[in-house]
Design an enzyme around this catalytic site. Structure first.
Site, PDB file in Angstrom:
ATOM      1  N   ASP A  10      29.983  41.181  45.081  1.00 22.59           N
ATOM      2  CA  ASP A  10      30.771  41.846  44.595  1.00 22.59           C
ATOM      3  C   ASP A  10      30.154  43.086  43.237  1.00 22.59           C
ATOM      4  O   ASP A  10      31.459  42.691  42.173  1.00 22.59           O
ATOM      5  CB  ASP A  10      31.957  41.747  45.255  1.00 22.59           C
ATOM      6  CG  ASP A  10      32.304  40.314  44.281  1.00 22.59           C
ATOM      7  OD1 ASP A  10      31.890  40.050  43.621  1.00 22.59           O
ATOM      8  OD2 ASP A  10      33.934  40.710  44.338  1.00 22.59           O
ATOM      9  N   ASP A  15      28.623  39.787  38.429  1.00 22.27           N
ATOM     10  CA  ASP A  15      27.447  39.835  38.950  1.00 22.27           C
ATOM     11  C   ASP A  15      26.365  40.283  38.824  1.00 22.27           C
ATOM     12  O   ASP A  15      25.399  39.406  38.706  1.00 22.27           O
ATOM     13  CB  ASP A  15      28.032  40.388  40.608  1.00 22.27           C
ATOM     14  CG  ASP A  15      29.799  39.660  41.274  1.00 22.27           C
ATOM     15  OD1 ASP A  15      29.409  38.965  42.454  1.00 22.27           O
ATOM     16  OD2 ASP A  15      30.427  39.798  40.578  1.00 22.27           O
ATOM     17  N   ASN A  39      35.954  42.687  43.617  1.00 21.91           N
ATOM     18  CA  ASN A  39      35.976  43.136  42.510  1.00 21.91           C
ATOM     19  C   ASN A  39      36.429  44.817  42.730  1.00 21.91           C
ATOM     20  O   ASN A  39      37.290  45.431  42.040  1.00 21.91           O
ATOM     21  CB  ASN A  39      34.997  43.063  41.872  1.00 21.91           C
ATOM     22  CG  ASN A  39      34.467  41.778  41.244  1.00 21.91           C
ATOM     23  OD1 ASN A  39      35.685  40.570  41.100  1.00 21.91           O
ATOM     24  ND2 ASN A  39      33.202  41.382  41.428  1.00 21.91           N
ATOM     25  N   THR A 121      28.682  34.998  45.276  1.00 26.72           N
ATOM     26  CA  THR A 121      29.255  35.250  43.694  1.00 26.72           C
ATOM     27  C   THR A 121      30.589  36.544  44.120  1.00 26.72           C
ATOM     28  O   THR A 121      30.828  36.578  43.238  1.00 26.72           O
ATOM     29  CB  THR A 121      28.781  35.903  42.561  1.00 26.72           C
ATOM     30  OG1 THR A 121      27.928  37.078  43.294  1.00 26.72           O
ATOM     31  CG2 THR A 121      27.322  34.725  42.900  1.00 26.72           C
ATOM     32  N   PHE A 160      39.836  33.976  41.804  1.00 29.38           N
ATOM     33  CA  PHE A 160      39.649  35.061  42.853  1.00 29.38           C
ATOM     34  C   PHE A 160      39.010  35.109  44.186  1.00 29.38           C
ATOM     35  O   PHE A 160      39.811  35.704  45.137  1.00 29.38           O
ATOM     36  CB  PHE A 160      39.858  36.381  41.645  1.00 29.38           C
ATOM     37  CG  PHE A 160      39.209  37.632  42.458  1.00 29.38           C
ATOM     38  CD1 PHE A 160      40.258  38.667  43.137  1.00 29.38           C
ATOM     39  CD2 PHE A 160      37.979  38.061  43.056  1.00 29.38           C
ATOM     40  CE1 PHE A 160      40.033  39.856  42.865  1.00 29.38           C
ATOM     41  CE2 PHE A 160      37.518  39.084  43.543  1.00 29.38           C
ATOM     42  CZ  PHE A 160      38.910  39.714  43.533  1.00 29.38           C
ATOM     43  N   ASN A 161      37.703  35.087  43.845  1.00 22.81           N
ATOM     44  CA  ASN A 161      36.903  34.631  44.964  1.00 22.81           C
ATOM     45  C   ASN A 161      37.823  34.168  46.583  1.00 22.81           C
ATOM     46  O   ASN A 161      37.260  34.251  47.719  1.00 22.81           O
ATOM     47  CB  ASN A 161      35.767  34.382  44.468  1.00 22.81           C
ATOM     48  CG  ASN A 161      34.354  35.695  44.120  1.00 22.81           C
ATOM     49  OD1 ASN A 161      35.247  36.095  44.142  1.00 22.81           O
ATOM     50  ND2 ASN A 161      33.710  34.692  43.403  1.00 22.81           N
ATOM     51  N   HIS A 233      30.395  33.920  34.851  1.00 23.89           N
ATOM     52  CA  HIS A 233      31.147  33.045  36.006  1.00 23.89           C
ATOM     53  C   HIS A 233      30.112  32.820  37.112  1.00 23.89           C
ATOM     54  O   HIS A 233      29.254  32.034  37.710  1.00 23.89           O
ATOM     55  CB  HIS A 233      32.066  33.513  37.398  1.00 23.89           C
ATOM     56  CG  HIS A 233      34.048  33.469  36.572  1.00 23.89           C
ATOM     57  ND1 HIS A 233      34.422  32.759  36.002  1.00 23.89           N
ATOM     58  CD2 HIS A 233      34.325  34.787  35.700  1.00 23.89           C
ATOM     59  CE1 HIS A 233      35.585  33.045  35.510  1.00 23.89           C
ATOM     60  NE2 HIS A 233      35.610  34.560  34.923  1.00 23.89           N
ATOM     61  N   ASP A 234      29.726  34.237  37.816  1.00 19.07           N
ATOM     62  CA  ASP A 234      28.462  34.442  38.873  1.00 19.07           C
ATOM     63  C   ASP A 234      26.963  33.640  38.297  1.00 19.07           C
ATOM     64  O   ASP A 234      27.120  33.317  38.986  1.00 19.07           O
ATOM     65  CB  ASP A 234      28.765  35.907  39.161  1.00 19.07           C
ATOM     66  CG  ASP A 234      29.863  36.115  39.774  1.00 19.07           C
ATOM     67  OD1 ASP A 234      30.549  34.743  40.755  1.00 19.07           O
ATOM     68  OD2 ASP A 234      30.202  37.189  40.179  1.00 19.07           O
TER      69      ASP A 234
HETATM   70  C1  BDR Z   1      35.139  35.770  40.087  1.00 16.09           C
HETATM   71  O1  BDR Z   1      35.759  36.074  40.159  1.00 16.09           O
HETATM   72  C2  BDR Z   1      35.575  37.761  40.097  1.00 16.09           C
HETATM   73  O2  BDR Z   1      36.131  38.762  39.180  1.00 16.09           O
HETATM   74  C3  BDR Z   1      33.996  37.549  39.553  1.00 16.09           C
HETATM   75  O3  BDR Z   1      33.216  38.401  39.721  1.00 16.09           O
HETATM   76  C4  BDR Z   1      33.796  36.029  39.801  1.00 16.09           C
HETATM   77  O4  BDR Z   1      32.590  36.457  41.169  1.00 16.09           O
HETATM   78  C5  BDR Z   1      35.703  34.866  38.524  1.00 16.09           C
HETATM   79  O5  BDR Z   1      36.876  34.485  39.508  1.00 16.09           O
HETATM   80 CA    CA Z   2      31.666  37.916  41.521  1.00 15.21          CA
END
Ligand code: BDR
Ligand code: CA
Length: 304
Positions: A10, A15, A39, A121, A160-161, A233-234
């Site tokens: 996303d 990402d 996102n 991701t 978040f994910n 993160h990703d």
């Molecule tokens: C995740 O949430 C998204 O905002 C980032 O792309 C990542 O995948 C981090 O919490």
């Molecule tokens: Ca992401």
């Protein structure tokens, strides 16, 4: 031996960097990108995936757009982190490539064959839909960026994910497919600083693009966490496929909360086996941060 991967994403700043890391890595062969709402809305995350391929000069890689909303909930986006476009910072180029004419859930089922590793991701909506629609499409392994053992980011309890589509997340963790969870506990330990960005500024189109992404992404992490850099993160999920020794994991049960006022999307990780629930994931605990960050910078610079 190269590992074939599909990234369900996303984009999103991190990402985008994860995709570029994968494209720059000889250990991996990126078979396709699929996109999901997260996102930003699906039209934007799909456009952004095409933008990243354009920047990398890899418009030969197919992109399929998928779910525009979670399985059963309204979409929450992360514009406060990724901006209105989902990739705020650099000027985004026009894209020449069109997405393929298939829903990501069906396209994933087509491209997943023995040996392929699925790297989601974003929220797990497309992956859950694939498992529902195509029960025989089972990747060898899923390496997902999401969840947290400890504190969340979008709520105190949830990452978040996981939070955006907890029902999809629960379904994927119950699927029996081997899954590695790269959560915030790991990603927050490896910060990409302005010094890293400066090494890439001027290192070709991709390097400059990443430096400008980082300039924007950093603002949120400075403001909200007082971090001296940003967790990418990703890209940690992609790096874990390139080199599994980068992240220390533990086999444990992960249960996903879907019915709580305060804890929806919480990934409840039973590290010490106190629940007697069977382990269903390899959960990231720690990362060799300097080695990960060097890999990220060097590989993206090599795209120049
Ligand atoms: C995740 O949430 C998204 O905002 C980032 O792309 C990542 O995948 C981090 O919490
Ligand atoms: Ca992401």
């Amino acid at each position: 031996m190269t590992v074939p991967i599909v990234i369900d994403c996303d984009p999103g700043h991190d990402d985008a960097m994860a995709i570029l890391l994968a494209l720059a890595s000889p250990e991996l062969e990126v078979r396709a990108l699929t996109t999901v709402a997260g996102n930003q809305t699906l039209d934007k995350t799909t456009r952004n995936a095409l933008v990243v391929l354009e920047v990398a000069g890899r418009t030969d890689i197919p992109v399929a757009a998928g779910a525009d909303a979670p399985l059963r909930r309204e979409l929450h986006t992360a514009a406060h982190v990724h901006g209105v476009s989902g990739l705020d910072g650099p000027e985004l180029p026009e894209v020449s490539q069109r997405p393929v004419d298939a829903h990501a859930a069906d396209f994933l089922a087509e491209v997943i064959e023995p040996g392929v590793v699925l790297v989601p991701t974003g929220p797990l909506t497309n992956v859950a839909l694939m498992l529902q629609r195509h029960p025989d499409a089972r990747p060898d392994r899923i390496v997902w960026m999401g969840g947290a053992i400890a504190e969340g980011n979008i709520t105190p309890a949830a990452e978040f994910n996981a939070y955006v589509d907890p029902e999809a997340c629960a379904l994927v963790f119950a699927s029996g497919i081997p899954i590695t969870m790269i959560g915030l506990d790991v990603t927050h330990k490896a910060l990409f600083t302005r010094a890293h960005a400066d090494r890439l500024r001027g290192a070709g189109r991709a390097g400059t693009f990443v430096a400008e992404l980082s300039d924007f992404f950093q603002l949120f992490h400075e403001r909200s966490y007082r971090f001296d850099g940003s967790p990418i993160h990703d890209a940690v999920a992609v790096a874990q496929v390139i080199d599994p020794t980068l992240v220390e994991t533990r086999h444990a049960n992960v249960a996903v909360e879907t019915a709580s006022d305060f804890c929806d999307g919480r990934t409840v990780v039973d590290l010490r086996g106190v629940t007697q629930r069977e382990a269903n994931a390899d959960v990231g605990l720690d990362i060799d941060a300097p080695r990960f960050l060097e890999l990220l910078v060097e590989r993206i610079a090599s795209l120049a």
